[in-house]
Design an enzyme around this catalytic site. Sequence first.
Site, PDB file in Angstrom:
ATOM      1  N   GLU A  73       3.576  16.523 -39.221  1.00  0.00           N
ATOM      2  CA  GLU A  73       4.827  15.747 -39.276  1.00  0.00           C
ATOM      3  C   GLU A  73       4.568  14.342 -39.806  1.00  0.00           C
ATOM      4  OE1 GLU A  73       5.877  16.557 -35.192  1.00  0.00           O
ATOM      5  OE2 GLU A  73       6.160  18.655 -35.739  1.00  0.00           O
TER       6      GLU A  73
ATOM      7  N   HIS B   8      -1.240  14.664 -37.962  1.00  0.00           N
ATOM      8  CA  HIS B   8      -0.303  15.755 -37.654  1.00  0.00           C
ATOM      9  C   HIS B   8       0.551  16.035 -38.891  1.00  0.00           C
ATOM     10  CE1 HIS B   8       2.919  18.050 -35.834  1.00  0.00           C
ATOM     11  NE2 HIS B   8       2.109  18.278 -34.830  1.00  0.00           N
TER      12      HIS B   8
ATOM     13  N   GLY C  68       3.213  21.886 -28.589  1.00  0.00           N
ATOM     14  CA  GLY C  68       4.389  21.041 -28.759  1.00  0.00           C
ATOM     15  C   GLY C  68       5.448  21.381 -27.724  1.00  0.00           C
ATOM     16  N   GLY C  69       6.450  22.149 -28.150  1.00  0.00           N
ATOM     17  CA  GLY C  69       7.604  22.475 -27.306  1.00  0.00           C
ATOM     18  C   GLY C  69       7.267  22.898 -25.887  1.00  0.00           C
TER      19      GLY C  69
ATOM     20  N   GLU D 119      -3.280  23.674 -37.216  1.00  0.00           N
ATOM     21  CA  GLU D 119      -1.858  23.918 -36.978  1.00  0.00           C
ATOM     22  C   GLU D 119      -1.203  24.367 -38.285  1.00  0.00           C
ATOM     23  OE1 GLU D 119      -0.447  21.510 -33.306  1.00  0.00           O
ATOM     24  OE2 GLU D 119      -0.134  20.293 -35.081  1.00  0.00           O
TER      25      GLU D 119
ATOM     26  N   ASN E 188       1.432  17.783 -26.948  1.00  0.00           N
ATOM     27  CA  ASN E 188       1.986  16.768 -27.849  1.00  0.00           C
ATOM     28  C   ASN E 188       3.491  16.719 -27.596  1.00  0.00           C
ATOM     29  OD1 ASN E 188       2.864  15.197 -29.939  1.00  0.00           O
ATOM     30  ND2 ASN E 188       2.261  16.610 -31.574  1.00  0.00           N
ATOM     31  N   TRP E 189       3.903  15.697 -26.873  1.00  0.00           N
ATOM     32  CA  TRP E 189       5.326  15.600 -26.511  1.00  0.00           C
ATOM     33  C   TRP E 189       6.217  15.217 -27.700  1.00  0.00           C
ATOM     34  CZ3 TRP E 189       5.835  12.684 -21.150  1.00  0.00           C
ATOM     35  CH2 TRP E 189       5.156  13.433 -20.182  1.00  0.00           C
ATOM     36  N   LYS E 190       5.596  14.745 -28.767  1.00  0.00           N
ATOM     37  CA  LYS E 190       6.349  14.252 -29.938  1.00  0.00           C
ATOM     38  C   LYS E 190       7.374  13.208 -29.491  1.00  0.00           C
ATOM     39  CE  LYS E 190       5.251  18.552 -32.211  1.00  0.00           C
ATOM     40  NZ  LYS E 190       5.576  19.579 -33.190  1.00  0.00           N
TER      41      LYS E 190
ATOM     42  N   SER F  16       3.731  27.027 -32.160  1.00  0.00           N
ATOM     43  CA  SER F  16       4.455  28.022 -31.354  1.00  0.00           C
ATOM     44  C   SER F  16       3.545  28.731 -30.353  1.00  0.00           C
ATOM     45  CB  SER F  16       5.184  29.030 -32.250  1.00  0.00           C
ATOM     46  OG  SER F  16       6.163  28.361 -33.027  1.00  0.00           O
TER      47      SER F  16
ATOM     48  N   GLY G 189       6.988  24.812 -34.309  1.00  0.00           N
ATOM     49  CA  GLY G 189       8.386  24.729 -33.889  1.00  0.00           C
ATOM     50  C   GLY G 189       9.261  25.844 -34.445  1.00  0.00           C
TER      51      GLY G 189
HETATM   52  P1  13P Z   1       5.132  23.723 -31.251  1.00  0.00           P
HETATM   53  O1  13P Z   1       4.218  24.153 -30.134  1.00  0.00           O
HETATM   54  O2  13P Z   1       6.442  23.208 -30.756  1.00  0.00           O
HETATM   55  O3  13P Z   1       5.232  24.736 -32.324  1.00  0.00           O
HETATM   56  O4  13P Z   1       4.406  22.429 -31.906  1.00  0.00           O
HETATM   57  C1  13P Z   1       3.077  22.495 -32.238  1.00  0.00           C
HETATM   58  C2  13P Z   1       2.619  21.120 -32.612  1.00  0.00           C
HETATM   59  O5  13P Z   1       3.028  20.574 -33.614  1.00  0.00           O
HETATM   60  C3  13P Z   1       1.678  20.444 -31.702  1.00  0.00           C
HETATM   61  O6  13P Z   1       1.168  19.302 -32.283  1.00  0.00           O
END
Ligand code: 13P
Length: 252
Positions: free
Chosen positions: A100, A98, A237-238, A170, A9-11, A216, A176
């Site tokens: 967010e 998600h 994510g990251g 999640e 997930n590149w966000k 994470s 993050g």
């Molecule tokens: P991180 O891997 O950056 O913690 O993000 C997880 C995430 O929200 C994937 O959708």
Amino acid sequence: MRKHIVAGNWKMNKTFNEADDLVNELMEKLESTELDPNTLVVVCPPFPYLEMTSDYSDDSYFMVGAQNVSDQESGAYTGEVSAAMLESMEIDYCIVGHSERRAYYGETDEIVARKVDQLLKHNLRPIVCCGEVLEEREGNRQFDVVKKQITDGLFHLSADEFSNVVIAYEPVWAIGTGKTATPDQAQEMHAFIRNLIAEKYGDEVAENTSILYGGSCKPGNAKELFANKDVDGGLIGGASLKADDFLAIATA
Ligand code: 13P
């Protein structure tokens, strides 16, 4: 046998050229990477980069997903992107619910349910996110929270429809933050979710549902997390923004 899925997930990251470079690097390195044949890699870039990314999709082990979709079919909804549009671009997956989107854009379980309906109607597979915030975990309410998210967001589906759904657990406190759920915490929640599915749809549907862990997840902890019997991969994510890290997770 259910699929193992590692989804990136590149966000809201990367310019077009940076995204192009990342996909190129990823594809180049994927070719020389030995993936388990049951593992599927999914990349979920921002909307404007979907077409460029899906040019690489080969419908076998590399697929493309969107990060969001409208809960409406079509019409006067400025700024929205419909499931029909994604279908017409041959996008395979879409993240829904998600944390967010839930926290910053008011995405409720009812909205999640409508988005899931739109996606299934247009032959996309929803990756439905669930997970508790820190306060809920500290109050030992994580199971109630996740149960409500899954029940209200998904349990209106028939068993046939549900069999196209991927779930991502999640825990919000792990996203993050560098704080990962322990393998035991992940396994405990994944087993709980699989049990909910079994109660509603039976053992076969539950056994065939891929349940991913997100929060994470890094090259250094992926193996340990994925070794659990109910953890079928990750939503990353990251670490999905670096080809080497993402592939190290995919091979874990
Ligand atoms: P991180 O891997 O950056 O913690 O993000 C997880 C995430 O929200 C994937 O959708």
